[in-house]
Design a protein around this motif. Structure first.
Motif, PDB file in Angstrom:
ATOM      1  N   PHE A  63     -14.778  -5.861  -3.315  1.00 25.59           N
ATOM      2  CA  PHE A  63     -13.634  -5.236  -2.654  1.00 25.59           C
ATOM      3  C   PHE A  63     -12.538  -4.947  -3.654  1.00 25.59           C
ATOM      4  O   PHE A  63     -12.470  -5.559  -4.714  1.00 25.59           O
ATOM      5  CB  PHE A  63     -13.096  -6.137  -1.533  1.00 25.59           C
ATOM      6  N   GLU A  64     -11.694  -4.012  -3.277  1.00 27.94           N
ATOM      7  CA  GLU A  64     -10.534  -3.667  -4.083  1.00 27.94           C
ATOM      8  C   GLU A  64      -9.284  -3.923  -3.256  1.00 27.94           C
ATOM      9  O   GLU A  64      -9.276  -3.684  -2.051  1.00 27.94           O
ATOM     10  CB  GLU A  64     -10.579  -2.183  -4.469  1.00 27.94           C
ATOM     11  N   ARG A  65      -8.277  -4.453  -3.935  1.00 34.82           N
ATOM     12  CA  ARG A  65      -6.951  -4.570  -3.329  1.00 34.82           C
ATOM     13  C   ARG A  65      -6.041  -3.633  -4.088  1.00 34.82           C
ATOM     14  O   ARG A  65      -6.008  -3.641  -5.309  1.00 34.82           O
ATOM     15  CB  ARG A  65      -6.419  -5.999  -3.432  1.00 34.82           C
ATOM     16  N   GLN A  66      -5.323  -2.794  -3.308  1.00 33.60           N
ATOM     17  CA  GLN A  66      -4.366  -1.897  -3.942  1.00 33.60           C
ATOM     18  C   GLN A  66      -3.266  -1.523  -2.965  1.00 33.60           C
ATOM     19  O   GLN A  66      -3.450  -1.547  -1.750  1.00 33.60           O
ATOM     20  CB  GLN A  66      -5.033  -0.668  -4.541  1.00 33.60           C
ATOM     21  N   TYR A  67      -2.135  -1.193  -3.530  1.00 33.54           N
ATOM     22  CA  TYR A  67      -0.981  -0.789  -2.737  1.00 33.54           C
ATOM     23  C   TYR A  67      -1.192   0.625  -2.234  1.00 33.54           C
ATOM     24  O   TYR A  67      -1.610   1.508  -2.985  1.00 33.54           O
ATOM     25  CB  TYR A  67       0.287  -0.854  -3.591  1.00 33.54           C
ATOM     26  N   LEU A  71       1.385   3.615   4.064  1.00 36.61           N
ATOM     27  CA  LEU A  71       1.693   2.503   4.971  1.00 36.61           C
ATOM     28  C   LEU A  71       2.603   1.465   4.324  1.00 36.61           C
ATOM     29  O   LEU A  71       3.009   0.513   4.966  1.00 36.61           O
ATOM     30  CB  LEU A  71       0.408   1.817   5.448  1.00 36.61           C
ATOM     31  N   GLN A  72       2.869   1.637   3.036  1.00 41.59           N
ATOM     32  CA  GLN A  72       3.710   0.735   2.254  1.00 41.59           C
ATOM     33  C   GLN A  72       3.232  -0.718   2.364  1.00 41.59           C
ATOM     34  O   GLN A  72       3.990  -1.624   2.688  1.00 41.59           O
ATOM     35  CB  GLN A  72       5.184   0.882   2.657  1.00 41.59           C
ATOM     36  N   CYS A  73       1.938  -0.890   2.053  1.00 41.97           N
ATOM     37  CA  CYS A  73       1.365  -2.234   2.055  1.00 41.97           C
ATOM     38  C   CYS A  73       0.155  -2.279   1.113  1.00 41.97           C
ATOM     39  O   CYS A  73      -0.422  -1.255   0.779  1.00 41.97           O
ATOM     40  CB  CYS A  73       0.951  -2.652   3.458  1.00 41.97           C
ATOM     41  N   THR A  74      -0.186  -3.489   0.708  1.00 45.47           N
ATOM     42  CA  THR A  74      -1.382  -3.703  -0.101  1.00 45.47           C
ATOM     43  C   THR A  74      -2.527  -3.979   0.856  1.00 45.47           C
ATOM     44  O   THR A  74      -2.384  -4.760   1.798  1.00 45.47           O
ATOM     45  CB  THR A  74      -1.178  -4.892  -1.062  1.00 45.47           C
TER      46      THR A  74
END
Length: 189
Positions: A63-67, A71-74
């Motif tokens: 998985f990838e986490r990114q901002y 939606l202005q969220c990670t």
């Protein structure tokens, strides 16, 4: 052979109001089969997209986490990207994106599904792939506009994220739910 769609709208006129690399929009006046017209119908043109449910040889989900500024969220997401013109197929695009963004590759690949981001306004499709037995073969090669954290998750962690609405990208949630449905034993309805 494509057959005529008896519900197709007739385009009476069309003009581009924006032709930017990531924002190409045309405004059309259309006539519906019943004779009604819509004076201002907006169509967003995008290239086709891909995403990948990638599972390592030891059963971890990449998985990838990114901002995400919209939606202005990670958020948690699958590896995903654009089908480039030089790619021979959506599969090649998916394999390229996985390697570029995560450093993982190889494995066995299959197309899981094809979805439309929004058939009412978008011109493109998203090709969703399942890649199993992938392995780390390089470091990621991110573009200047990418700031991605790669995380390896268990199947239970992925399910928990889905159930908890932590995977908000619909084009990523859909193939994940399909994958879960296909691997869950059927108990009847």
């Amino acid at each position: 052979m494509k057959t005529k769609d008896d519900m197709a709208w007739k385009v009476l006129n069309s003009k581009y109001i924006s032709k930017e690399p990531w924002f190409t929009v045309r405004k059309e006046k259309v006539e519906l089969p019943n004779g009604n017209t819509i004076d201002s119908y907006y169509v967003l043109e995008y290239p086709d997209w891909v995403n990948v449910i990638a599972i390592t040889k030891d059963g971890k989900y990449i998985f990838e986490r990114q901002y995400r500024h919209g939606l202005q969220c990670t958020s948690y997401e699958l590896c995903a990207g654009v089908c480039e013109k030089e790619d021979e197929s959506p599969l090649i695009s998916a394999q390229r994106e996985l390697l570029e963004e995560t450093g993982y590759g190889n494995g066995e690949w299959e197309e899981l599904m094809v979805v439309s981001p929004n058939p009412g306004t978008h011109t493109n499709l998203t090709y969703c792939y399942l890649a199993v037995n992938v392995e780390k073969i390089s470091e990621p090669h991110l573009e200047e506009t990418e700031d991605i954290q790669v995380e390896l998750l268990t199947f239970e962690e992925v399910k928990k994220l889905l159930i908890g609405n932590k995977i908000t990208q619909a084009q990523h949630a859909a193939p994940l739910w399909k994958y879960i449905a296909l691997r869950t034993p059927k108990k009847g309805f």
